[in-house]
Design an enzyme around this catalytic site. Sequence first.
Site, PDB file in Angstrom:
ATOM      1  N   ASP A  67      62.285  13.593   7.243  1.00 14.60           N
ATOM      2  CA  ASP A  67      63.207  13.597   8.383  1.00 14.60           C
ATOM      3  C   ASP A  67      64.614  14.059   8.018  1.00 14.60           C
ATOM      4  OD1 ASP A  67      63.612  11.312   6.849  1.00 14.60           O
ATOM      5  OD2 ASP A  67      62.828   9.948   8.361  1.00 14.60           O
ATOM      6  N   ASP A 136      62.134  -2.092  12.027  1.00 10.36           N
ATOM      7  CA  ASP A 136      61.325  -2.163  13.253  1.00 10.36           C
ATOM      8  C   ASP A 136      59.916  -1.613  13.017  1.00 10.36           C
ATOM      9  OD1 ASP A 136      61.901   0.491  12.901  1.00 10.36           O
ATOM     10  OD2 ASP A 136      62.845   0.798  14.863  1.00 10.36           O
ATOM     11  N   HIS A 138      59.290   1.368  11.611  1.00 11.02           N
ATOM     12  CA  HIS A 138      59.198   2.841  11.673  1.00 11.02           C
ATOM     13  C   HIS A 138      58.795   3.424  10.321  1.00 11.02           C
ATOM     14  CE1 HIS A 138      63.758   2.952  10.738  1.00 11.02           C
ATOM     15  NE2 HIS A 138      63.181   3.486   9.697  1.00 11.02           N
ATOM     16  N   GLU A 143      59.680   5.968  15.734  1.00 18.03           N
ATOM     17  CA  GLU A 143      60.186   4.671  16.181  1.00 18.03           C
ATOM     18  C   GLU A 143      59.177   3.978  17.109  1.00 18.03           C
ATOM     19  OE1 GLU A 143      62.592   3.275  14.894  1.00 18.03           O
ATOM     20  OE2 GLU A 143      64.441   4.435  14.811  1.00 18.03           O
TER      21      GLU A 143
END
Length: 238
Positions: A67, A136, A138, A143
């Site tokens: 990313d 979370d 990810h 996400e």
Amino acid sequence: MNIIIADSYRQLSDTAAEIVANQIKNKPDTVLGLATGSSPLGLYDALAKMCEDGKIDFSRVRTVNLDEYVGLAPDHPQSYRYFMDKNLFDRINIRREMTKVPDGLASDTDAFCKDYDSYIDSLGGIDLQVLGIGPDGHIGFNEPDGHFTAATHVAELDPSTVDANSRFFESRDEVPKTAITMGMRAIMQAKKILLIAPGKAKKEILFKALEGDITPRIPASVLQLHRDVTVIYSDENR
Ligand code: F6R
């Protein structure tokens, strides 16, 4: 799934480095999928040291990163290209053109994302994908959502991700709110996956992802469907 509990962050990093080194010994032109963030820093230190000691040769290795923040130039100190150059690529014998990080300044992001997937396909897919896990759940910047996204895409960062990543910026306002991320297809098509999760703060989300329901609300849970995943956890954080 192979779950390794390491006694320390150092042991986690050295174990991860052994796995990467063996992969490259077995296949010198390995395609490595790489992550940024604090989790792999010890792994990258260990790989740099092995390379310096002549124990590992990156000359034929190709890398693709997961990313990059949208809007950050490659030389921005918080960009993931800058991170990778500083923490790994500048310290090993890899040629820059063999390393790919998504382009945060791409003017046509849709076309860029398609090209990124085509590039990964042209390499024959990823041999070994290194992953961290976000608070979370990810992976990359996939996400929590109502569905899994297969292709490389632009993701809106979850507020908890913006909070977590603000530690690297002067203020929360400076943290980009979108990023280009590899999608689940390229990650799940990797022949092997190595997830490193140092620190007690990762324990609960890791447990949910590996033992709970497979749901896009916890993106890492999709890894339960992969046939060759190694997870290394340590109570100790970096
Ligand atoms: C970064 C990435 C992210 C991180 C995750 C954990 O390239 O893909 O999914 O792996 O946010 O970050 P750290 O390691 O900083 O806790």
